[in-house]
Motif scaffolding. Sequence first.
Motif, PDB file in Angstrom:
ATOM      1  N   GLU A  23       0.092  -3.162   3.364  1.00  0.00           N
ATOM      2  CA  GLU A  23      -0.470  -3.753   2.153  1.00  0.00           C
ATOM      3  C   GLU A  23       0.679  -4.241   1.282  1.00  0.00           C
ATOM      4  OE1 GLU A  23      -2.516  -5.625   0.461  1.00  0.00           O
ATOM      5  OE2 GLU A  23      -4.044  -4.278   1.329  1.00  0.00           O
ATOM      6  N   ARG A  29      -3.356 -13.065  -6.618  1.00  0.00           N
ATOM      7  CA  ARG A  29      -4.029 -12.080  -5.727  1.00  0.00           C
ATOM      8  C   ARG A  29      -3.392 -12.053  -4.342  1.00  0.00           C
ATOM      9  NH1 ARG A  29     -10.007 -12.913  -4.977  1.00  0.00           N
ATOM     10  NH2 ARG A  29      -9.744 -10.900  -4.003  1.00  0.00           N
ATOM     11  N   ILE A  71      -0.382 -13.069   5.136  1.00  0.00           N
ATOM     12  CA  ILE A  71      -0.203 -12.859   3.694  1.00  0.00           C
ATOM     13  C   ILE A  71      -0.884 -14.026   2.979  1.00  0.00           C
ATOM     14  CG2 ILE A  71       1.413 -12.473   1.818  1.00  0.00           C
ATOM     15  CD1 ILE A  71       1.459 -10.320   3.973  1.00  0.00           C
ATOM     16  N   ASN A 102       2.137  -4.797  -2.586  1.00  0.00           N
ATOM     17  CA  ASN A 102       2.024  -4.406  -3.998  1.00  0.00           C
ATOM     18  C   ASN A 102       1.992  -5.679  -4.837  1.00  0.00           C
ATOM     19  OD1 ASN A 102       2.591  -3.588  -6.695  1.00  0.00           O
ATOM     20  ND2 ASN A 102       3.442  -1.676  -5.917  1.00  0.00           N
ATOM     21  N   GLN A 103       0.864  -5.894  -5.567  1.00  0.00           N
ATOM     22  CA  GLN A 103       0.697  -7.120  -6.340  1.00  0.00           C
ATOM     23  C   GLN A 103       1.586  -7.173  -7.579  1.00  0.00           C
ATOM     24  OE1 GLN A 103      -3.382  -7.952  -7.196  1.00  0.00           O
ATOM     25  NE2 GLN A 103      -3.962  -8.222  -5.047  1.00  0.00           N
ATOM     26  N   GLN A 160       0.684   1.352   4.700  1.00  0.00           N
ATOM     27  CA  GLN A 160      -0.505   1.953   4.086  1.00  0.00           C
ATOM     28  C   GLN A 160      -1.065   3.085   4.944  1.00  0.00           C
ATOM     29  OE1 GLN A 160      -3.842  -0.692   3.671  1.00  0.00           O
ATOM     30  NE2 GLN A 160      -4.622   0.360   1.872  1.00  0.00           N
ATOM     31  N   THR A 210      -0.048 -11.135  -9.437  1.00  0.00           N
ATOM     32  CA  THR A 210      -1.367 -10.534  -9.763  1.00  0.00           C
ATOM     33  C   THR A 210      -2.405 -11.627  -9.904  1.00  0.00           C
ATOM     34  OG1 THR A 210      -0.268  -8.710 -10.891  1.00  0.00           O
ATOM     35  CG2 THR A 210      -2.611  -9.058 -11.354  1.00  0.00           C
ATOM     36  N   ARG A 216      -2.213 -10.655  -1.023  1.00  0.00           N
ATOM     37  CA  ARG A 216      -2.762  -9.541  -0.257  1.00  0.00           C
ATOM     38  C   ARG A 216      -2.602  -9.810   1.228  1.00  0.00           C
ATOM     39  NH1 ARG A 216      -6.792 -12.582  -2.282  1.00  0.00           N
ATOM     40  NH2 ARG A 216      -8.457 -13.334  -0.899  1.00  0.00           N
ATOM     41  N   VAL A 217      -2.782  -8.736   2.001  1.00  0.00           N
ATOM     42  CA  VAL A 217      -2.727  -8.825   3.463  1.00  0.00           C
ATOM     43  C   VAL A 217      -4.142  -9.001   3.975  1.00  0.00           C
ATOM     44  CG1 VAL A 217      -2.120  -7.656   5.610  1.00  0.00           C
ATOM     45  CG2 VAL A 217      -0.640  -7.434   3.612  1.00  0.00           C
ATOM     46  N   THR A 221      -6.158  -1.470   8.690  1.00  0.00           N
ATOM     47  CA  THR A 221      -5.082  -2.142   7.969  1.00  0.00           C
ATOM     48  C   THR A 221      -3.934  -1.156   7.784  1.00  0.00           C
ATOM     49  OG1 THR A 221      -6.678  -3.516   6.805  1.00  0.00           O
ATOM     50  CG2 THR A 221      -4.469  -3.387   5.893  1.00  0.00           C
TER      51      THR A 221
END
Length: 829
Positions: free
Chosen positions: A78, A65, A110, A80-81, A89, A62, A67-68, A75
């Motif tokens: 994705e 951060r 990523i 999950n953080q 997605q 988290t 993310r894709v 998109t």
Amino acid sequence: MGTDKPIRTRAHYLFVFHMAILLIHGDEAFAQIRYSVPEEVKDGTVVGNVAKDLGLDITSLTDRRIRVVSGSKETFFEVNQNNGVLYVQKKMDREELCQSSGTCLMELKILVEKPLEIHYVVVEITDVNDHSPAFPEKQQRFEIAEHTLPGKRFQLHTARDPDAGTNSIRTYTLSSNDHFEIDIRQSDDDKIPFLVLKKSLDREKNSKHVLFVTAVDGGKPPRSGTLNVSIVVLDSNDNRPTFSQEIYESEIRENVPVGTSVFRVNATDPDEGTNGEIEYNFGKTLKKKVYDIFELDKLTGEIRVKGLVDYEENNIYKLDIEASDKGTPPLTGECRLIIKIKDVNDNSPEIEVTSLSNTVTEDSKPGTVISLISVTDKDSGVNGKMILSIQSEVPFELKPSYKENTYSLVTNKLLDREEVSNYDIIIKATDGGEPPLSTFKSINIQISDVNDNSPQFSQNPLQFYLEENNAAGKFIFSVSATDNDLNENAAISYHIMRDENVNDMKSFLNINPDNGQISALKSFDFETVKTFHFHVVASDSGSPSLSSNVTVNVFILDQNDNAPVILYPLSSNGSAEGVEEIPRNVNAGHLVTKVRAYDADIGYNGWLLFSLQEVTAHSLFTLDRYTGQIRTLRSFTETDEAEHKLLILVKDNGNVSLSATATVLVRLVEPKEAFAASDVKSSSRADEDNNVTFYLMITLASVSALFLISIIVLIAMQCSKSTDYTSKYLQETNYDGTLCHSIQYRSGDKRYMLVGPRMSIGSTIVPGSQANTLVLPDRRRTSEEVRTFSVLTQNRVVCSHTKFVACKNIFSSTDQNDAQKRTKSCPQS
């Protein structure tokens, strides 16, 4: 893998490979792992745990951060953080994403922060059997002469199935009949069905045959499509057109003009008449796009360009061409033309910038990663080879990554926001084509402030002059500092540096922390303190805070706030009244008494003048204006009264003069009585003199103590500052011993002295100083002390003497004799 589980085995090996790269390349290493997922899966379907496979800490996802980062508008995946799971997605259609029948791969970036890392994940979109085979037309009609020999082949419509691999068309089946069978010819990726005559037809028995051709794919369960085939049995035309070869090849450049001839096909038919006339057509199984790009002349067989040919869209086209005669029934021959597209450098490079922020702190070390830059070119070969460079002179550079055409923008020098607050970085990408094409990308980098500058005062030390008796609590002066930083790093607050000495003058000062305005909590008295200093600290609001201090020297200026004090005569009840007895036989000029007075002020404010306000006989007594001595003007006669009252006014020379009065009673006695009274008076005067001496000792002790304290403070200040710049009070010893003040101070190469009525030797009044400040010659530059001087200013004469300084007033009135008499009393220089 299934629809909900990632393939762990491949991911495991890729993770091991990723860790090996990290050991070799350090922070710049990137990992690439590969997953596979079927098309058409539901949203939220898990693809794999990318964080675990990359070896990332799950608890920091988290904050970092993860993310894709997608370069396209859509998109499909994705991360999950919370747990690092890569999931679907958006629903995907493999046939829409990858129109080819090969492997469908999607490369994902990523991105994680703190530190900045980018990892490449390849996801293979596997095919599911979601399409049924379909024929371009529902029906197909053949006209076959009855004398056609067995073995004759008739090409059927080819079914199309968008699915790939085992889910594509596997085979064709034909409905049960006695005359026909189906044969499949494999051509590249296509299976072309042919209807083969296995038994001669007999029009008289059956003039029409209806068959069903079914295309079946290899899915589980399999899907199928059906073609209705109608066969009309005819007579005649027993030769079909034939091409010289089944497959032709041709090559053209992309972007050729519309109308350009690509190729000309030619078929021959040995029949005569209409049975030998040939007409050319494209095969009915071609994709619609082919009809938009190429056109075929039905009579000549020439193929021309009809639309835009783009190598990047498709680099090869396969055209099926049919040659049909006009016999009854018509016969058809087939061939295939393969057109290869040659690439032209018609695409400029494209630069993609992935930045966490366009702001970098000025204390960033060289090598700090600012942005990740990817460059692509749709051309191929040399036309797609690119060179990336920075055009502007900036403290940044590009470092290539292990992945081709990927770079990191990093700092290569130390930054200073106070010199340059932002940079416009122009990046140029050039391909290797002829002529080469270039693309420019501008990146604006803002340099954020760091608290690296302390507040600065314009000068140090600061000097302020303050008149005594200032109003307590009001603003007296202010200090100000500046800071080159920004915002809270430049927000300055002020405070006075305190110490443990509670009686220190700093305890009576208050400073506004916001604007540096200093106010005094008490009223200063020049007679108590003449100078003091303190330190003001200016601190910014940065973290950590920086500060600097300045020494503030304050000089108290005297005001006429002390009235003269009569020291003699002073009776027992405290009133300024005395009785003097003198013999009648004294001569003119006899000293009757001397009025003694003291003023705590200095300069003209403490310069005392004596005058007779009331006297019973003006012809008998005179009062020295400057010394207060009362003398007889003439000898007494028998007619003179025995008692005389003299009212004496003592006033200073301030702008608003202050005064005090003394009363002297002079009694005339016979000589014998005078001698008797003299003994009594000597006794009483001894007591009085003792009192006067006591008061003088207290006064002189107080002045000396204050003076010594001032000298000590000024010596300490002198030790901490430059001698030629700092002003100091110095002690002047050359005064005549009366109750007059003489205080000196130095500024630069000059010495200044504030004096009372008896000024010291070698002094000169400073012009513009209201005649109460004297300039002393610099005794450091000459060994001989100036002994005499004479200055006339504001109708006053200052006279010098080796032992005392007497000041006489030259009156501008009509009493010229008196003026001359008093002037002569001054020693000549």
